[in-house]
Design a protein around this motif. Structure first.
Motif, PDB file in Angstrom:
ATOM      1  N   ILE A  35       0.865  -1.192   0.000  1.00  0.00           N
ATOM      2  CA  ILE A  35       0.000   0.000   0.000  1.00  0.00           C
ATOM      3  C   ILE A  35       0.894   1.232   0.000  1.00  0.00           C
ATOM      4  O   ILE A  35       1.721   1.398   0.908  1.00  0.00           O
ATOM      5  CB  ILE A  35      -0.935   0.029   1.234  1.00  0.00           C
ATOM      6  N   ASN A  36       0.757   2.056  -1.009  1.00  0.00           N
ATOM      7  CA  ASN A  36       1.564   3.280  -1.132  1.00  0.00           C
ATOM      8  C   ASN A  36       0.686   4.457  -1.493  1.00  0.00           C
ATOM      9  O   ASN A  36      -0.298   4.301  -2.219  1.00  0.00           O
ATOM     10  CB  ASN A  36       2.599   3.135  -2.266  1.00  0.00           C
ATOM     11  N   HIS A  37       1.075   5.641  -1.015  1.00  0.00           N
ATOM     12  CA  HIS A  37       0.456   6.842  -1.553  1.00  0.00           C
ATOM     13  C   HIS A  37       0.915   6.980  -3.002  1.00  0.00           C
ATOM     14  O   HIS A  37       2.054   6.646  -3.333  1.00  0.00           O
ATOM     15  CB  HIS A  37       0.906   8.077  -0.770  1.00  0.00           C
ATOM     16  N   GLU A  38       0.018   7.457  -3.874  1.00  0.00           N
ATOM     17  CA  GLU A  38       0.411   7.695  -5.263  1.00  0.00           C
ATOM     18  C   GLU A  38      -0.188   9.018  -5.704  1.00  0.00           C
ATOM     19  O   GLU A  38      -1.358   9.307  -5.440  1.00  0.00           O
ATOM     20  CB  GLU A  38      -0.064   6.559  -6.179  1.00  0.00           C
ATOM     21  N   LEU A  39       0.648   9.819  -6.353  1.00  0.00           N
ATOM     22  CA  LEU A  39       0.227  11.166  -6.755  1.00  0.00           C
ATOM     23  C   LEU A  39      -0.109  11.208  -8.236  1.00  0.00           C
ATOM     24  O   LEU A  39       0.593  10.595  -9.056  1.00  0.00           O
ATOM     25  CB  LEU A  39       1.358  12.168  -6.500  1.00  0.00           C
ATOM     26  N   LEU A  40      -1.164  11.943  -8.580  1.00  0.00           N
ATOM     27  CA  LEU A  40      -1.489  12.193  -9.981  1.00  0.00           C
ATOM     28  C   LEU A  40      -0.589  13.340 -10.445  1.00  0.00           C
ATOM     29  O   LEU A  40      -0.617  14.430  -9.869  1.00  0.00           O
ATOM     30  CB  LEU A  40      -2.944  12.624 -10.159  1.00  0.00           C
ATOM     31  N   GLY A 178      -3.019   1.699  -4.140  1.00  0.00           N
ATOM     32  CA  GLY A 178      -2.508   3.070  -4.129  1.00  0.00           C
ATOM     33  C   GLY A 178      -3.502   3.964  -3.400  1.00  0.00           C
ATOM     34  O   GLY A 178      -4.714   3.822  -3.562  1.00  0.00           O
ATOM     35  N   ILE A 179      -2.975   4.841  -2.557  1.00  0.00           N
ATOM     36  CA  ILE A 179      -3.828   5.841  -1.910  1.00  0.00           C
ATOM     37  C   ILE A 179      -3.619   7.114  -2.718  1.00  0.00           C
ATOM     38  O   ILE A 179      -2.561   7.743  -2.645  1.00  0.00           O
ATOM     39  CB  ILE A 179      -3.414   6.048  -0.432  1.00  0.00           C
ATOM     40  N   LEU A 180      -4.602   7.454  -3.548  1.00  0.00           N
ATOM     41  CA  LEU A 180      -4.387   8.519  -4.534  1.00  0.00           C
ATOM     42  C   LEU A 180      -4.448   9.910  -3.900  1.00  0.00           C
ATOM     43  O   LEU A 180      -5.296  10.193  -3.049  1.00  0.00           O
ATOM     44  CB  LEU A 180      -5.400   8.413  -5.662  1.00  0.00           C
ATOM     45  N   GLU A 181      -3.531  10.751  -4.342  1.00  0.00           N
ATOM     46  CA  GLU A 181      -3.481  12.155  -3.932  1.00  0.00           C
ATOM     47  C   GLU A 181      -3.455  12.993  -5.202  1.00  0.00           C
ATOM     48  O   GLU A 181      -2.792  12.631  -6.170  1.00  0.00           O
ATOM     49  CB  GLU A 181      -2.211  12.434  -3.110  1.00  0.00           C
ATOM     50  N   ASP A 182      -4.174  14.104  -5.182  1.00  0.00           N
ATOM     51  CA  ASP A 182      -4.331  14.936  -6.379  1.00  0.00           C
ATOM     52  C   ASP A 182      -3.789  16.336  -6.090  1.00  0.00           C
ATOM     53  O   ASP A 182      -4.533  17.231  -5.672  1.00  0.00           O
ATOM     54  CB  ASP A 182      -5.830  14.991  -6.724  1.00  0.00           C
ATOM     55  N   PRO A 183      -2.464  16.526  -6.273  1.00  0.00           N
ATOM     56  CA  PRO A 183      -1.867  17.819  -5.910  1.00  0.00           C
ATOM     57  C   PRO A 183      -2.360  18.978  -6.768  1.00  0.00           C
ATOM     58  O   PRO A 183      -2.326  20.127  -6.322  1.00  0.00           O
ATOM     59  CB  PRO A 183      -0.363  17.604  -6.094  1.00  0.00           C
TER      60      PRO A 183
END
Ligand code: FES
Length: 262
Positions: A35-40, A178-183
């Motif tokens: 499980i990882n954070h993943e950025l768009l 993935g733990i999605l993050e939308d910067p």
């Protein structure tokens, strides 16, 4: 034994991997997928183009419980807050995938299941995928763009097929989350479930197994357990997550380019 459907073009992960939705509670994750954070990450058009892997999530207690109500103070892990707050846990999505809308040209068939859209915006850059498919003839560069767009949609809303051979262009994933993050929009996104991990409803039924699925973690989707993009509207934020300054700069520039089209 329940017959588990697998979407065409997807493969089921080994059975040890699955996610069991708890009634009025979290997602319990079995099989220990990474499980990882993943950025768009956007490209020069301002629209999403790639993913950047962020920190590993390793501080959830065992069994791994991921927050589903959106109100844990220890996101993305569940901390039991769901028991003390008002939220709507009802699963409203169909267990089977609904027949997709199809868009075709001489090269591709695009299978589009709108109800899974997570507002990740991989379909928009360089002329959106639907407009590209309206062109009579695509250049090699445009064909590659269409394939890239179809394969990068995290939710599996878009599934692209070769119009001649029928081959489905699915990305290859090992089971993982993935733990999605939308910067760009400065919001936190859904839980991206990859590699055919089975999702089981609180009632014990399996949803159709798909190679890529996005699960709501803000608690506000109207198509639970799947994300429907509402996290953008409500500005959902996983406040613990740190985004470095370089990504923040790129994201800020991208936002200026796309804000009028959002
Ligand atoms: S995380 Fe997208 S709608 Fe909840």
């Amino acid at each position: 034994m329940e017959h588990k459907k697998v979407q065409e073009g997807s493969h089921a992960a080994p059975e040890t991997y699955y996610i069991a939705i708890q009634k009025n509670g979290p997602y319990l994750v079995y099989g220990k997928p990474p499980i990882n954070h993943e950025l768009l990450i956007p490209d020069e058009t301002g629209w999403s183009w790639s993913y950047q892997q962020g920190e590993k999530v390793e501080d959830c207690e065992s069994p791994i419980a991921l927050c589903r109500c959106g109100q844990s103070k220890h996101k993305p892990c569940c901390d039991g807050t769901h028991e003390d707050v008002e939220w709507d846990a009802a699963e409203t999505a169909a267990k089977d995938t609904i027949a997709p809308q199809q868009f075709t040209n001489q090269d591709f068939i695009l299978n589009d299941n709108k109800e899974y859209c997570a507002t990740a915006r991989f379909c928009d850059g360089h002329g959106d995928i639907w407009h590209l498919l309206q062109k009579k003839e695509l250049t090699e560069g445009e064909k590659n763009t269409v394939k890239h767009q179809g394969k990068h949609c995290p939710s599996g809303r878009l599934r692209l097929q070769n119009a001649t051979t029928g081959e489905i262009y699915e990305p290859k994933f090992d089971p993982g989350i993935g733990i999605l993050e939308d910067p760009v929009l400065k919001v936190s996104g859904p839980i991206w479930v990859k590699g055919g991990i089975r999702v089981q409803s609180a009632g014990g039924e399996s949803y159709t197994i798909r190679n890529r699925v996005t699960l709501c973690r803000c608690g506000h989707s109207s198509n639970k357990p799947f994300c429907d993009g509402t996290h953008v509207t409500i500005c959902f934020k996983d406040s613990k997550f740190h985004i470095d300054d370089k990504v923040k700069d790129v994201a800020a520039q991208a936002y200026e380019k796309i804000k009028d089209d959002m």
